[in-house]
Motif scaffolding. Structure first.
Motif, PDB file in Angstrom:
ATOM      1  N   LEU A 103       0.890  -1.156   0.000  1.00  0.00           N
ATOM      2  CA  LEU A 103       0.000   0.000   0.000  1.00  0.00           C
ATOM      3  C   LEU A 103       0.929   1.207   0.000  1.00  0.00           C
ATOM      4  O   LEU A 103       1.723   1.393   0.937  1.00  0.00           O
ATOM      5  CB  LEU A 103      -0.904   0.000   1.234  1.00  0.00           C
ATOM      6  CG  LEU A 103      -1.929   1.139   1.326  1.00  0.00           C
ATOM      7  CD1 LEU A 103      -2.882   1.117   0.138  1.00  0.00           C
ATOM      8  CD2 LEU A 103      -2.736   1.032   2.625  1.00  0.00           C
ATOM      9  N   PHE A 115       1.754   5.182  -0.011  1.00  0.00           N
ATOM     10  CA  PHE A 115       1.239   6.501   0.381  1.00  0.00           C
ATOM     11  C   PHE A 115       2.040   7.579  -0.335  1.00  0.00           C
ATOM     12  O   PHE A 115       3.266   7.452  -0.492  1.00  0.00           O
ATOM     13  CB  PHE A 115       1.363   6.694   1.899  1.00  0.00           C
ATOM     14  CG  PHE A 115       0.492   5.762   2.685  1.00  0.00           C
ATOM     15  CD1 PHE A 115      -0.761   6.160   3.132  1.00  0.00           C
ATOM     16  CD2 PHE A 115       0.926   4.465   2.978  1.00  0.00           C
ATOM     17  CE1 PHE A 115      -1.559   5.295   3.862  1.00  0.00           C
ATOM     18  CE2 PHE A 115       0.127   3.596   3.702  1.00  0.00           C
ATOM     19  CZ  PHE A 115      -1.126   4.010   4.140  1.00  0.00           C
ATOM     20  N   LEU A 153      -0.877  14.077   3.638  1.00  0.00           N
ATOM     21  CA  LEU A 153      -1.169  12.957   2.733  1.00  0.00           C
ATOM     22  C   LEU A 153      -2.012  13.435   1.556  1.00  0.00           C
ATOM     23  O   LEU A 153      -2.973  14.189   1.733  1.00  0.00           O
ATOM     24  CB  LEU A 153      -1.946  11.859   3.479  1.00  0.00           C
ATOM     25  CG  LEU A 153      -1.133  10.882   4.318  1.00  0.00           C
ATOM     26  CD1 LEU A 153      -2.076   9.978   5.118  1.00  0.00           C
ATOM     27  CD2 LEU A 153      -0.221  10.036   3.434  1.00  0.00           C
ATOM     28  N   SER A 154      -1.643  13.004   0.364  1.00  0.00           N
ATOM     29  CA  SER A 154      -2.459  13.349  -0.807  1.00  0.00           C
ATOM     30  C   SER A 154      -3.203  12.128  -1.342  1.00  0.00           C
ATOM     31  O   SER A 154      -4.320  12.245  -1.819  1.00  0.00           O
ATOM     32  CB  SER A 154      -1.597  13.945  -1.921  1.00  0.00           C
ATOM     33  OG  SER A 154      -0.683  12.977  -2.404  1.00  0.00           O
ATOM     34  N   LYS A 155      -2.592  10.978  -1.275  1.00  0.00           N
ATOM     35  CA  LYS A 155      -3.270   9.794  -1.792  1.00  0.00           C
ATOM     36  C   LYS A 155      -2.616   8.530  -1.285  1.00  0.00           C
ATOM     37  O   LYS A 155      -1.501   8.549  -0.728  1.00  0.00           O
ATOM     38  CB  LYS A 155      -3.239   9.803  -3.324  1.00  0.00           C
ATOM     39  CG  LYS A 155      -1.851   9.634  -3.924  1.00  0.00           C
ATOM     40  CD  LYS A 155      -1.844   9.657  -5.437  1.00  0.00           C
ATOM     41  CE  LYS A 155      -2.026  11.036  -5.995  1.00  0.00           C
ATOM     42  NZ  LYS A 155      -1.643  11.151  -7.425  1.00  0.00           N
ATOM     43  N   MET A 156      -3.269   7.416  -1.506  1.00  0.00           N
ATOM     44  CA  MET A 156      -2.658   6.102  -1.290  1.00  0.00           C
ATOM     45  C   MET A 156      -3.240   5.163  -2.333  1.00  0.00           C
ATOM     46  O   MET A 156      -4.324   5.399  -2.875  1.00  0.00           O
ATOM     47  CB  MET A 156      -2.929   5.587   0.129  1.00  0.00           C
ATOM     48  CG  MET A 156      -4.374   5.281   0.465  1.00  0.00           C
ATOM     49  SD  MET A 156      -4.554   4.703   2.166  1.00  0.00           S
ATOM     50  CE  MET A 156      -6.310   4.378   2.245  1.00  0.00           C
ATOM     51  N   TYR A 157      -2.492   4.128  -2.629  1.00  0.00           N
ATOM     52  CA  TYR A 157      -2.950   3.154  -3.617  1.00  0.00           C
ATOM     53  C   TYR A 157      -2.220   1.843  -3.416  1.00  0.00           C
ATOM     54  O   TYR A 157      -1.121   1.802  -2.838  1.00  0.00           O
ATOM     55  CB  TYR A 157      -2.753   3.675  -5.043  1.00  0.00           C
ATOM     56  CG  TYR A 157      -1.345   4.100  -5.371  1.00  0.00           C
ATOM     57  CD1 TYR A 157      -0.929   5.414  -5.141  1.00  0.00           C
ATOM     58  CD2 TYR A 157      -0.418   3.200  -5.896  1.00  0.00           C
ATOM     59  CE1 TYR A 157       0.369   5.813  -5.433  1.00  0.00           C
ATOM     60  CE2 TYR A 157       0.872   3.587  -6.189  1.00  0.00           C
ATOM     61  CZ  TYR A 157       1.272   4.904  -5.960  1.00  0.00           C
ATOM     62  OH  TYR A 157       2.563   5.296  -6.230  1.00  0.00           O
ATOM     63  N   PHE A 158      -2.848   0.777  -3.882  1.00  0.00           N
ATOM     64  CA  PHE A 158      -2.184  -0.519  -3.809  1.00  0.00           C
ATOM     65  C   PHE A 158      -1.185  -0.621  -4.960  1.00  0.00           C
ATOM     66  O   PHE A 158      -1.462  -0.177  -6.082  1.00  0.00           O
ATOM     67  CB  PHE A 158      -3.205  -1.651  -3.889  1.00  0.00           C
ATOM     68  CG  PHE A 158      -4.004  -1.821  -2.626  1.00  0.00           C
ATOM     69  CD1 PHE A 158      -3.498  -2.571  -1.566  1.00  0.00           C
ATOM     70  CD2 PHE A 158      -5.247  -1.212  -2.479  1.00  0.00           C
ATOM     71  CE1 PHE A 158      -4.230  -2.718  -0.390  1.00  0.00           C
ATOM     72  CE2 PHE A 158      -5.973  -1.362  -1.314  1.00  0.00           C
ATOM     73  CZ  PHE A 158      -5.465  -2.109  -0.262  1.00  0.00           C
TER      74      PHE A 158
END
Lengths: 124, 647
Positions: free
Chosen positions: A25, A27, A63-68
């Motif tokens: 994940l 960030f 934080l701006s985004k998170m993704y797998f």
């Protein structure tokens, strides 16, 4: 029976598409920096203004985004740039820490600082 | 091949198990986002997190974890557990679904107005609570899946659907589900504002404690489901627009009003539409399955349609035991009916067993026309007495086992008679198998015309077995009318027989097997007739009628045509006061009779007829001489000789 096998095979194909092995994940903070955390039994906790994921902690407002992701995309805070951005360079360093000019740049890796950000540049 | 299958299955499981899922928990609601779907999940100003367009306030999030929880798209799972409930929402529908939980009372708001990923949202219920409910809103069709839930709401409906779109309420295969409501202002234990499709291969038990068991403000369809409604203060099922049972097993008992009632939703009927699209008729359709209804309330109906009833298949068993009562709204005496249609009824198939035991009760009661054909199999019985009251100001219900002058002089609104089949409009029978039995009034009665062209009909009563207020026309079919107190077949208009096989048994005295009212014509130009008690007012007889001066009660007879071919074997009943003589007629010429035959082959007429027989001894026949016959002989009077009837 053949139909069943064909069906299951198709199912497997479909699942395989959907079930990419996202082991991280990742960030991303507002300054573009990334930190990847292994998703194995991962718990994200929010406490006050801080989000903690595994060994990483983030200030929520940063934080701006998170993704797998399928790989560790953790960065050092240095991004890669193209030649175009070189015009905005204020300082350029080689990997030995020596300050160099644009004209002195030869084949190798350089750290390029602009007014706003810091980049990694590979000269081939 | 088996090894290949095993390998594929193992691989499938491994792949499925290996998928990552982000679980976002907000209070008792958990949202499941598969890693493959999430894409970029954005944080805004440190306050919110947006995943697949679902915006979470960060401070509301209880926890976030990543594991390998399997996610089924479009699924919202609601698990009841004692005094609490949890809701799990699939990530792909998270943006549309808002769940609010108070104890074990769950309210779902859904904002999608179209399919999500080409499918509707399914809300799956499981677990047990004695103080919980589901309220479901929305603007698009959806499914409520019952996956082994026991849901009791002591202060309202168990399930309330405020969504006006089509809802599938489905019991999962192999599960038993029980829904119970309590006090409050709800219209039913299960209420749906929109169309309700009850389905699934599981079992749904409904206990209604305030009003109806199940109510839809639109249509209701039933397919596959095993539905047991064991209690309702109102109707077991109440709906509008139309009702359609395709299959399944529906059992309704313990109601304090009707079994199933369907009303017109608007002010004017649309008429039946193709595939029932946008239909609003108040019609009820039965196409399959097994329906069992038992009502006990006064004047209750097993099946009650504001519009038409159309039965093409299935098994329908209805019993009513309530008595007649004074209906102050309509200012008339009303009684129970197993099947009641304010419009028309068409029965072309199915097996109906209808039994009404209360005063004035009816097996079938149709305000419009009744058409019976093809494979209809009907057994209608009423055993109640005649119900009446003295006046609209003295509405105490009284009963009588036979009519009398007092009752006959009463206004129609002040009395109701028990009939196995009662039709206000025209009645047409072209096929099927009908057994109708009434104790105190006509077994089959139409207030209009009766036309029979086919089928097997057995009617027995202490009054007329078969009666029409207007003309009766028989062109075919097998008819056995047995009256122990009046005429067998009685037309209060012309009776025209040009075909069919008829056995009519009338009581002694002035009663006859075939009776056309005085001033009208009994015309016999074809068919095969046995008439115990003879004919009356035969103004047009084609050919010659014969008679046996005596017969044996309870004996079997063979009835043969002029060629010696058996027409039918029939049993003479053992009624205590049957008329004489036994008239015998066949349009083929001189008939013959044998007594003491042994029936075989196909049985019909409720066991009183056979298609074959053997043995027996020939009965001596003489020319029929009934003083009631027009023209005093074997051919019609009034200028219509037997060989040339006016048609």
């Amino acid at each position: 029976m053949k139909k069943l096998v064909v069906f299951l095979t198709m199912m497997m194909g479909t699942l395989a598409i959907h079930a990419a092995d996202y082991t991280y994940l990742t960030f991303e903070t507002t300054d573009g920096a990334k930190a990847s955390v292994s998703v194995g039994n991962l718990t994200l906790t929010i406490s006050g203004t801080t989000l903690t994921a595994g060994s990483q902690s983030f200030t929520l407002s940063n934080l701006s985004k998170m993704y797998f992701s399928t790989s560790d995309e953790t960065t050092t805070g240095i991004e890669e740039i193209t030649n175009a951005a070189l015009d905005e360079a204020t300082d350029i360093y080689d990997l030995q820490g020596h300050k160099v000019t644009k004209e002195q740049m030869r084949k190798g890796v350089y750290i390029v600082k602009t007014k706003n950000r810091t980049y990694k540049m590979v000269v081939r | 091949m088996k090894r290949t299958l095993l390998s594929i299955l193992t691989l499938l499981l491994a792949i499925a198990a290996g998928a990552q899922t982000l679980n976002v928990q907000v209070g008792s609601v958990t949202y499941l986002f598969p890693a493959s779907q999430t894409g970029e999940m954005t944080y805004t100003d440190g306050n919110t997190l947006t995943i697949l367009n679902k915006v979470f306030t960060l401070s509301d999030i209880s926890s976030m974890t990543v594991d390998d929880t399997a996610v089924t798209d479009n699924l919202v799972s609601i698990a009841y557990n004692g005094s609490s409930a949890t809701v799990t929402v699939a990530g792909n529908v998270a943006q549309y679904v808002t769940a609010t939980i108070s104890g074990a009372h769950v309210t779902i708001a859904s904002t999608n107005t179209d399919a999500v990923d080409d499918d509707e949202i399914t809300y799956q219920l499981s677990g047990t609570t004695t103080d919980g409910s589901l309220t479901l809103g929305g603007s698009y069709k959806s499914t409520i899946s019952l996956a082994g839930v026991t849901l009791t709401n002591p202060s309202g409906a168990a399930i309330t659907v405020t969504n006006s779109k089509r809802i599938q309420l489905s019991a999962k295969k192999g599960t038993e589900n029980t829904l119970t409501d309590g006090s409050g202002s709800q219209k039913a234990c299960i209420y749906s504002k929109g169309q309700l499709q009850l389905q699934g291969n599981g079992t749904l038990n409904v206990v209604g404690n305030l009003k109806h068991g199940i109510k839809s403000a639109s249509y209701i369809q039933i397919k596959n489901l095993t539905l047991n409604i064991t209690s309702a203060v109102g109707d077991g099922i109440n709906c509008e627009e139309y009702f359609l049972m395709k299959s399944g097993a529906v059992n309704i008992s313990g109601t304090q009003d009707d079994g199933i009632q369907c009303d017109l939703g608007g002010t004017a009927s649309t008429g039946e539409t193709t595939d029932h699209e946008d239909e609003d008729t108040g019609n009820m359709y039965f196409e399959g399955g097994t329906l069992t209804i038992s009502t006990t309330a006064a004047a209750s109906k097993g099946i009650k349609a504001d519009g038409d009833v159309n039965i093409s298949d299935g098994t329908i068993n209805v019993t009513t035991s309530g008595s007649a009562t004074w209906d102050s709204d309509d200012a008339e005496v009303k009684a129970c009916a197993c099947l009641s249609a304010d419009g028309n009824a068409v029965i072309s198939g199915g097996t109906l067993t209808l039994s009404s035991s209360g005063s004035g009760g009816k097996g079938i009661s149709v305000d419009g026309t009744l058409t019976i054909s093809d494979n209809a199999n009907i057994n209608a019985t009423t055993t109640g007495a005649i119900a009446y009251c003295s006046s609209s100001s003295n509405t105490t219900i009284k009963t009588a086992t036979s009519t009398n002058t007092t009752i006959e002089n009463l206004n129609d609104a002040l009395k109701t008679s028990p009939k196995a089949i009662k039709v206000d409009g025209a009645m047409t029978i072209s096929g099927g198998n009908i057994v109708a039995s009434a104790k105190c009034h006509e077994a089959i009665e139409t207030k209009s015309t009766l036309k029979i062209s086919g089928g097997y009909i057995y009617a027995e009563s202490n009054d007329d077995a078969i009666n029409s207020a207007s003309s009766m026309t028989i062109t075919g079919g097998y008819i056995y009318a047995n009256s122990s107190g009046n005429d067998a077949l009685d037309a209060n208009g012309n009776m025209t027989i040009s075909g069919g096989t008829i056995v009519g048994v009338a009581a002694s005295g002035a009663e006859v097997g075939l009776d056309a009212a005085e001033g009208y014509t009994l015309s016999i130009t074809g068919g095969n007739i046995i008439a115990i008690g003879g004919f009356e007012n035969t103004n047009n007889l084609s050919g010659t009628a014969y008679q046996a001066s005596s017969y044996t009660k309870g004996a079997w007879y063979g009835f043969y045509n002029a060629s010696g071919t058996l027409i039918t074997a029939f049993k003479v009943p053992s009624n205590s006061n049957m008329g004489t003589p036994m008239a015998v007629y066949t349009s083929t010429g001189t008939p013959s009779l044998k007594s003491g035959v042994t029936g075989s082959g196909t049985s019909y007429w409720n066991g009183n007829g056979y298609s074959s027989c053997s043995g027996g001894s020939t009965v001596s026949l003489s020319s029929y001489t009934n003083s009631g016959m027009g023209g005093g002989g074997n051919q019609g009077g009034g200028g219509n000789p037997g060989g040339g009837p006016g048609r």
